[in-house]
Design a protein around this motif. Structure first.
Motif, PDB file in Angstrom:
ATOM      1  N   THR B   2       0.771  -1.167   0.050  1.00 45.43           N
ATOM      2  CA  THR B   2       0.061  -0.009   0.022  1.00 45.43           C
ATOM      3  C   THR B   2       1.093   1.305   0.028  1.00 45.43           C
ATOM      4  O   THR B   2       2.013   1.374   0.149  1.00 45.43           O
ATOM      5  CB  THR B   2      -1.010   0.073   1.373  1.00 45.43           C
ATOM      6  N   ASP B   3       0.123   2.364  -0.223  1.00 44.85           N
ATOM      7  CA  ASP B   3       0.889   3.753   0.323  1.00 44.85           C
ATOM      8  C   ASP B   3       1.729   4.134  -1.113  1.00 44.85           C
ATOM      9  O   ASP B   3       2.974   3.632  -1.116  1.00 44.85           O
ATOM     10  CB  ASP B   3       1.331   3.660   1.314  1.00 44.85           C
ATOM     11  N   LEU B   4       1.243   4.901  -1.759  1.00 44.46           N
ATOM     12  CA  LEU B   4       2.057   5.349  -3.001  1.00 44.46           C
ATOM     13  C   LEU B   4       3.429   6.004  -2.503  1.00 44.46           C
ATOM     14  O   LEU B   4       4.470   5.953  -3.133  1.00 44.46           O
ATOM     15  CB  LEU B   4       1.341   6.420  -3.826  1.00 44.46           C
ATOM     16  N   VAL B   5       3.465   6.877  -1.477  1.00 39.28           N
ATOM     17  CA  VAL B   5       4.512   7.351  -0.810  1.00 39.28           C
ATOM     18  C   VAL B   5       5.518   6.666  -0.569  1.00 39.28           C
ATOM     19  O   VAL B   5       6.779   6.666  -0.939  1.00 39.28           O
ATOM     20  CB  VAL B   5       4.287   8.423   0.315  1.00 39.28           C
ATOM     21  N   ARG B   6       5.385   5.570   0.276  1.00 36.71           N
ATOM     22  CA  ARG B   6       6.241   4.535   0.764  1.00 36.71           C
ATOM     23  C   ARG B   6       6.591   3.625  -0.698  1.00 36.71           C
ATOM     24  O   ARG B   6       7.873   3.419  -0.662  1.00 36.71           O
ATOM     25  CB  ARG B   6       5.538   3.447   1.560  1.00 36.71           C
ATOM     26  N   GLU B   7       5.723   3.341  -1.551  1.00 38.26           N
ATOM     27  CA  GLU B   7       6.379   2.735  -2.730  1.00 38.26           C
ATOM     28  C   GLU B   7       7.215   3.606  -3.551  1.00 38.26           C
ATOM     29  O   GLU B   7       8.556   2.878  -3.777  1.00 38.26           O
ATOM     30  CB  GLU B   7       4.960   2.660  -3.937  1.00 38.26           C
ATOM     31  N   THR B   8       7.015   4.841  -3.656  1.00 37.54           N
ATOM     32  CA  THR B   8       8.107   5.823  -4.275  1.00 37.54           C
ATOM     33  C   THR B   8       9.460   5.864  -3.615  1.00 37.54           C
ATOM     34  O   THR B   8      10.501   5.774  -4.362  1.00 37.54           O
ATOM     35  CB  THR B   8       7.456   7.067  -4.577  1.00 37.54           C
ATOM     36  N   VAL B   9       9.343   5.963  -2.227  1.00 35.94           N
ATOM     37  CA  VAL B   9      10.537   6.047  -1.476  1.00 35.94           C
ATOM     38  C   VAL B   9      11.212   4.761  -1.704  1.00 35.94           C
ATOM     39  O   VAL B   9      12.587   4.739  -1.930  1.00 35.94           O
ATOM     40  CB  VAL B   9      10.279   6.191  -0.037  1.00 35.94           C
ATOM     41  N   ILE B  10      10.841   3.506  -1.632  1.00 35.42           N
ATOM     42  CA  ILE B  10      11.604   2.222  -1.919  1.00 35.42           C
ATOM     43  C   ILE B  10      12.111   2.308  -3.222  1.00 35.42           C
ATOM     44  O   ILE B  10      13.246   1.717  -3.295  1.00 35.42           O
ATOM     45  CB  ILE B  10      10.355   1.204  -1.522  1.00 35.42           C
ATOM     46  N   ALA B  59     -10.088   0.072  12.017  1.00 37.26           N
ATOM     47  CA  ALA B  59      -9.009  -0.741  11.008  1.00 37.26           C
ATOM     48  C   ALA B  59      -9.337  -2.176  10.733  1.00 37.26           C
ATOM     49  O   ALA B  59      -9.879  -2.894  11.550  1.00 37.26           O
ATOM     50  CB  ALA B  59      -7.596  -0.616  11.223  1.00 37.26           C
ATOM     51  N   SER B  60      -9.387  -2.567   9.366  1.00 41.36           N
ATOM     52  CA  SER B  60      -9.740  -3.828   9.182  1.00 41.36           C
ATOM     53  C   SER B  60      -8.702  -4.916   9.206  1.00 41.36           C
ATOM     54  O   SER B  60      -7.337  -4.413   9.473  1.00 41.36           O
ATOM     55  CB  SER B  60     -10.172  -3.986   7.546  1.00 41.36           C
ATOM     56  N   HIS B  61      -9.192  -6.195   9.368  1.00 45.56           N
ATOM     57  CA  HIS B  61      -8.062  -7.095   9.882  1.00 45.56           C
ATOM     58  C   HIS B  61      -6.994  -7.101   8.710  1.00 45.56           C
ATOM     59  O   HIS B  61      -5.777  -7.021   9.077  1.00 45.56           O
ATOM     60  CB  HIS B  61      -8.857  -8.390   9.485  1.00 45.56           C
ATOM     61  N   LYS B  62      -7.335  -7.015   7.291  1.00 51.39           N
ATOM     62  CA  LYS B  62      -6.542  -6.813   6.256  1.00 51.39           C
ATOM     63  C   LYS B  62      -5.424  -5.765   6.499  1.00 51.39           C
ATOM     64  O   LYS B  62      -4.304  -5.762   6.115  1.00 51.39           O
ATOM     65  CB  LYS B  62      -7.409  -6.725   4.924  1.00 51.39           C
TER      66      LYS B  62
END
Lengths: 132, 132
Positions: B2-10, B59-62
């Motif tokens: 999830t999370d585009l910010v994290r994706e981009t950073v990685i 927050a969901s389980h997932k």
DNA sequence: CGGAATCCAAAAAGATACTG
DNA sequence: CAGTATCTTTTTGGATTCCG
């Protein structure tokens, strides 16, 4: 409007059921480019819209416009339209926005330290000394 | 994931083209529930998965599972599986995670102050003294 | 130039169910 | 209990266009 975190915070605030201060703070700059905008405006002073576009070449026109709008709504940024043949608008931090700078600076410091650690590890990986 | 910010950073980190420390920090806790998880783990100690579910009923389980997985990948949280007839897993902050607490605490303080201001304004609105 | 609207593709989140 | 997978709905983002 964007960003689910911010949405949720605004909704909770409106309903008076709010109870999580740190989420409120996070919602101020958790959009994709907001933290960069605040940082630049805080450390360099005012910027025109088109200057921000140059500073953030990977952000679309739409994103910059949307995020600036939200920052203005949240009281973080001031908007200064200038009269003229061509509309020109500059932006600056409000006192509230300025009060966020110490947090962003501490995030910067943490990130910088962590980045160095990661780069060191990267070198070690390159030498085949360990694994991920 | 999830999370585009994290994706981009990685992605940027992997490509060695990284240059924005504060985004790295933000990516550590900008997911929807991460900051709450870090806060709780930091201030209360260990929690089991099902305890975190109770702490974060919206927050969901997932979501909880996904965010915990990311936090572990990022080195912020440790995972402690316990042997037994039923699988039980507790989580705690790593030293790296603990090093984020001052930032989160300063965010908490900022949010608390801002919340009070907003509530004061809200009262004023209720009295019809001013407008939004 | 700055901003808003539109349309379309990509991403995230909820619900559900299955596994060890 | 914890984790994963699938499916569907909701959000978000990019590209383009139009207007002041």
């Amino acid at each position: 409007m964007t960003d689910l975190v911010r949405e949720t915070v605004i909704e909770k605030l409106r309903d008076g059921e709010y109870n999580c201060p740190k989420e409120l703070t996070l919602s101020m700059f958790s959009g994709k480019w907001k933290i960069n905008m605040i940082y630049h405006l805080g450390h360099d002073g005012n910027y025109y819209f088109y200057e921000l576009q140059k500073l953030l070449p990977r952000a679309s026109h739409k994103e910059i416009a949307e995020k600036l709008k939200e920052l203005v709504e949240d009281g973080i940024v001031d908007r200064h339209p200038e009269a003229g043949p061509r509309l020109k608008v500059s932006y600056s931090l409000t006192p509230l926005g300025i009060s966020l700078l110490p947090i962003i600076d501490s995030m910067y410091a943490w990130g910088e330290k962590r980045l160095k650690e990661l780069q060191l590890r990267h070198v070690v990986f390159g030498l085949g000394e360990t694994k991920d």
